[in-house]
Design a protein around this motif. Structure first.
Motif, PDB file in Angstrom:
ATOM      1  N   PHE A  76      47.135  94.529 104.587  1.00  0.00           N
ATOM      2  CA  PHE A  76      48.548  94.391 104.241  1.00  0.00           C
ATOM      3  C   PHE A  76      49.051  92.990 104.541  1.00  0.00           C
ATOM      4  O   PHE A  76      48.403  92.208 105.252  1.00  0.00           O
ATOM      5  N   ASP A  77      50.227  92.716 104.007  1.00  0.00           N
ATOM      6  CA  ASP A  77      50.950  91.467 104.274  1.00  0.00           C
ATOM      7  C   ASP A  77      51.754  91.678 105.557  1.00  0.00           C
ATOM      8  O   ASP A  77      52.638  92.533 105.619  1.00  0.00           O
ATOM      9  N   ARG A  78      51.446  90.904 106.578  1.00  0.00           N
ATOM     10  CA  ARG A  78      52.083  91.098 107.883  1.00  0.00           C
ATOM     11  C   ARG A  78      53.606  91.038 107.781  1.00  0.00           C
ATOM     12  O   ARG A  78      54.318  91.899 108.325  1.00  0.00           O
ATOM     13  N   ASN A  79      54.134  90.012 107.123  1.00  0.00           N
ATOM     14  CA  ASN A  79      55.592  89.849 107.064  1.00  0.00           C
ATOM     15  C   ASN A  79      56.262  91.047 106.413  1.00  0.00           C
ATOM     16  O   ASN A  79      57.287  91.547 106.887  1.00  0.00           O
ATOM     17  N   ARG A  80      55.677  91.514 105.294  1.00  0.00           N
ATOM     18  CA  ARG A  80      56.276  92.657 104.596  1.00  0.00           C
ATOM     19  C   ARG A  80      56.278  93.898 105.477  1.00  0.00           C
ATOM     20  O   ARG A  80      57.287  94.607 105.578  1.00  0.00           O
ATOM     21  N   VAL A  81      55.191  94.169 106.153  1.00  0.00           N
ATOM     22  CA  VAL A  81      55.092  95.381 106.969  1.00  0.00           C
ATOM     23  C   VAL A  81      55.964  95.273 108.215  1.00  0.00           C
ATOM     24  O   VAL A  81      56.630  96.244 108.611  1.00  0.00           O
ATOM     25  N   GLU A  82      56.001  94.106 108.837  1.00  0.00           N
ATOM     26  CA  GLU A  82      56.852  93.950 110.021  1.00  0.00           C
ATOM     27  C   GLU A  82      58.318  94.176 109.671  1.00  0.00           C
ATOM     28  O   GLU A  82      59.062  94.790 110.441  1.00  0.00           O
ATOM     29  N   GLN A  83      58.742  93.685 108.506  1.00  0.00           N
ATOM     30  CA  GLN A  83      60.123  93.929 108.074  1.00  0.00           C
ATOM     31  C   GLN A  83      60.373  95.415 107.883  1.00  0.00           C
ATOM     32  O   GLN A  83      61.424  95.944 108.264  1.00  0.00           O
ATOM     33  N   ALA A  84      59.410  96.108 107.283  1.00  0.00           N
ATOM     34  CA  ALA A  84      59.588  97.538 107.022  1.00  0.00           C
ATOM     35  C   ALA A  84      59.631  98.356 108.313  1.00  0.00           C
ATOM     36  O   ALA A  84      60.329  99.370 108.403  1.00  0.00           O
ATOM     37  N   LEU A  85      58.880  97.920 109.312  1.00  0.00           N
ATOM     38  CA  LEU A  85      58.807  98.683 110.559  1.00  0.00           C
ATOM     39  C   LEU A  85      59.927  98.352 111.537  1.00  0.00           C
ATOM     40  O   LEU A  85      60.083  99.035 112.552  1.00  0.00           O
ATOM     41  N   SER A  86      60.689  97.306 111.242  1.00  0.00           N
ATOM     42  CA  SER A  86      61.803  96.952 112.139  1.00  0.00           C
ATOM     43  C   SER A  86      62.940  97.943 111.948  1.00  0.00           C
ATOM     44  O   SER A  86      63.342  98.248 110.816  1.00  0.00           O
ATOM     45  N   GLU A  87      63.458  98.470 113.070  1.00  0.00           N
ATOM     46  CA  GLU A  87      64.526  99.468 112.967  1.00  0.00           C
ATOM     47  C   GLU A  87      65.298  99.523 114.275  1.00  0.00           C
ATOM     48  O   GLU A  87      64.700  99.468 115.364  1.00  0.00           O
ATOM     49  N   ASP A  88      66.609  99.598 114.131  1.00  0.00           N
ATOM     50  CA  ASP A  88      67.476  99.757 115.308  1.00  0.00           C
ATOM     51  C   ASP A  88      67.218  98.696 116.363  1.00  0.00           C
ATOM     52  O   ASP A  88      67.154  98.964 117.572  1.00  0.00           O
ATOM     53  N   GLY A  89      67.041  97.468 115.923  1.00  0.00           N
ATOM     54  CA  GLY A  89      66.876  96.360 116.849  1.00  0.00           C
ATOM     55  C   GLY A  89      65.488  96.221 117.428  1.00  0.00           C
ATOM     56  O   GLY A  89      65.231  95.308 118.229  1.00  0.00           O
ATOM     57  N   VAL A  90      64.580  97.135 117.086  1.00  0.00           N
ATOM     58  CA  VAL A  90      63.204  97.053 117.586  1.00  0.00           C
ATOM     59  C   VAL A  90      62.375  96.289 116.571  1.00  0.00           C
ATOM     60  O   VAL A  90      62.237  96.730 115.432  1.00  0.00           O
TER      61      VAL A  90
END
Length: 687
Positions: free
Chosen positions: A207-221
């Motif tokens: 996967f593309d790290r940036n894309r997945v990190e954005q998707a997994l970010s939630e509620d300030g985490v």
């Protein structure tokens, strides 16, 4: 069909196609994974932006995994969408793949039964809306779990037992995760988290790290923190070396342009600038190269060399990778191709400036690339970008070179349909190629519909700076002999007639010889081959010294001698030759001028054929247009005074007209009507 070596953006499956030389790196990565303790499961990542070759890299690891005895199962979550489908598909696909192998059959059955407990991903803790969790929990408590052979803990132990018995690890490959929606990315990682601790199980996630990190970010985490808890090993694919990518671009273009017919010549002076200023900055990955090469193949195949190849290569890069900028071009043709030698401060110039500025804005964050594309492809736009102006002669050169800098070529590229003007140019190009052979040129031009012929002959002017000496005599002879056969067509108020357009070309052909002696020699070769006295006069007047007509291309004494010879020919020519001359009135008028002292002009032969030929050549139109209308009014006229002059008196002219009218000789309807009007005394009030 594309050549086999032309990539269609499909990942490589065989190391023989490893053009980026990543096979060794993939082998080392796979061996590192196999050397790790997988008794409690392992999650590894192959990371890189879209198009960086993640799938190809994973494919290169397969041989190492297989040779070690590992069992490989693929699951592509992009093939399934929706909360329930992802969970069902994951357990269904993986368990089915396992059951197909005898040594993995038991693990497959246990995993399938375990997966049945999770039908509806909303039930999985921390995933899905709270309402969905509550709904599914109630459903499962109400019957789902009671019907199972124990709870999730028992089923999980059964799966773990089956997997623990494996001699070699199970490698589950999840690719294209970064193509999923944000919610689906989260669901996939919850699935992995749910099953990642199974023994002897290795997850390979691409996967593309940036894309997945954005998707997994939630509620300030931050998503990165979540990702670090799941991934135990990761490799970031190295950037493709610039030299390697550039080499791949050239190889892909060679493949794309192979076997599709005429693609035209590549301008070696223009191409490097377009490649380094526009194309190369737009191509970042092998996927970009594949997309670009396929686009080039389609465009070049469609255009078949009608547009300069370097222009096509640059425009296809812009079309694929700067779509908004490209889309604006179709409404910007005039601004991109109109030559303005002045400051451009008039209304049209200001409008064009706004259009060019709008194009640059449409480039988004690539304004400099947009400017580079405009400067290279559309030099006329530099009037607004750099205050640099091109002359009108540049348009002829752009047309000849088939550059999209000319509006006809740009419209052809955009619309894939040549305009009438471009069709005429392409036909003129063929005519120019055989201009040295009078017979071939005559056959070719006479094979063209008469309605198109005038524009094709006019199109030969574009090649003026390419004329060769061996083309002059056959070109002048063929074009002038064709002139009488050009059909009449409607004219605007300021449109030049066919004769003017043809003689502009023949004049330029003669002028190309430059040396007066060479021009004179050519004229002496041309004159005997022309079919009519009036055509011969066109040549003589062009090269001579007549006020307002002659261009003085030969010595004055030579011009006078040639004119004297022509006048003698007029005196001696047979009547039947006079009767077929398309511009007989001019012949008699010119023969009267500058007569040697004591010499009388030839009397007009008293035949119906000669009289009719003179009347036909005296026929013309008076054009007018009112200020409040675009319509051009046409009124037929006769050059009555000129006719009176050559017949020596109006009485003789009227007698000849009466003889024609009384003879019953066929006369064209409009000519007959205007002759009657003049014979009856009508004269135009405007003189």
């Amino acid at each position: 069909m594309p050549p086999k070596h032309l990539s269609t953006d499909r990942p490589i499956e065989d190391p023989v196609h490893d053009t980026l030389q990543r096979a060794d790196s993939a082998d080392r990565f796979a061996r590192t994974v196999l050397n790790l303790d997988v008794s409690n499961g392992l999650v590894v990542g192959v990371l890189g932006p879209w198009g960086s070759g993640k799938t190809s890299f994973v494919n290169l690891t397969r041989e190492t995994f297989r040779s070690s005895g590992a069992h490989i199962v693929d699951f592509n979550p992009w093939m399934f969408s929706g909360v329930d489908r992802l969970v069902d598909a994951f357990f269904g696909e993986v368990s089915t793949a396992l059951k197909l192998r005898p040594q993995l059959n038991e693990a497959g059955k246990q995993l399938e039964e375990y997966g049945e407990l999770f039908t509806g991903l909303g039930w999985i803790p921390l995933v899905g809306p709270w309402a969905e969790r509550a709904r599914l929990a109630a459903r499962l408590v109400g019957g789902g779990l009671r019907k199972s052979k124990g709870g999730t803990a028992i089923r999980r132990k059964q799966v773990e037992k089956a997997l623990s018995s494996l001699t070699n690890p199970l490698v589950i490959v999840l690719d294209d995760i970064d193509r999923l929606t944000t919610q689906e990315v989260r669901q996939v990682f919850q699935l992995v988290r749910l099953t990642a601790s199974f023994p002897n199980t290795v997850y390979v996630l691409a996967f593309d790290r940036n894309r997945v990190e954005q998707a997994l970010s939630e509620d300030g985490v931050p998503g990165r923190e979540y990702l670090e808890k799941i991934l135990q090993l990761a490799i970031d694919l190295p950037v493709v070396p610039d030299e390697a990518l550039q080499s791949q671009i050239f190889e892909a273009l060679d493949a794309a342009l192979t076997g599709i017919g005429d693609v035209g010549e590549l301008d070696r002076n223009f191409w490097p600038n377009m490649f380094f200023d526009v194309i190369r900055p737009l191509l970042k990955s092998m996927r970009d190269v594949s997309r670009y090469a396929l686009a080039v193949r389609s465009a070049a195949s469609s255009l078949q060399g009608q547009v300069a190849l370097a222009d096509v290569l640059a425009l296809e890069a812009v079309r694929v990778f700067m779509p908004d900028f490209f889309a604006s071009m179709s409404n910007s043709v005039d601004a991109l191709t109109t030559v303005r030698e002045g400051s451009g401060g008039d209304t049209a110039g200001k409008d064009h400036k706004r259009v060019i500025d709008g194009l640059i804005t449409a480039a988004g964050g690539r304004e400099e690339l947009g400017r580079a594309a405009l400067r290279g492809l559309f030099p006329a736009s530099r009037a607004y970008l750099d205050n640099y102006h091109y002359g009108y002669d540049s348009k002829a050169r752009w047309l000849r070179e088939r550059r999209v800098a000319h509006e006809s070529l740009l419209r052809l590229y955009l619309e894939r349909v040549p305009s009438p003007g471009l069709r005429a140019h392409l036909a003129a190009e063929q005519a120019f190629a055989i201009l040295h052979d009078a017979d071939d040129l005559d056959r070719y031009l006479r094979s063209i519909p008469g309605s198109e012929l005038e524009d094709i002959i006019c199109g030969l002017e574009v090649f003026e700076d390419k004329y060769r000496s061996e083309q002059v005599v056959p070109g002048v002879v063929t074009l002038l002999n064709l002139l009488p056969d050009l059909p009449e067509r409607p004219r605007g108020m300021f449109d030049f007639g066919a004769k003017m357009k043809v003689t502009r070309v023949t004049y330029r052909l003669l002028r190309s010889l430059k040396d007066p002696a060479d021009v004179e020699a050519a004229v002496r070769l041309v004159l005997p081959k022309l079919q009519h006295l009036s055509l011969k006069w066109e040549v003589i007047s062009t090269v001579g010294y007549r006020e307002g007509v002659g261009h003085r291309l030969i010595a004055q004494d030579a011009a006078e001698a040639i004119e004297a010879q022509w006048r003698q020919e007029v005196e001696a020519v047979a009547v039947d030759k006079l009767e077929t001359d398309p511009d007989l009135l001019r012949v008699f008028l010119e023969a009267r001028r500058n007569l040697p002292e004591g010499q009388s002009p030839r009397t007009v032969p008293d035949t119906l054929g000669v009289t009719l030929a003179l009347l036909r050549s005296a026929r013309g139109d008076a054009l007018s247009q009112s200020a409040d209308s675009y319509a051009v009014r046409r009124e037929p006229r006769l050059a009555w005074d000129a006719l009176v002059l050559v017949f020596d008196s109006e009485a003789v002219l009227c007698e000849r007209i009466d003889a024609i009218l009384e003879s019953g000789m066929p006369i064209e309807g409009e000519l007959k009507g205007v002759v009657r009007k003049y014979r009856e005394g009508w004269r135009p009030t405007d003189g």
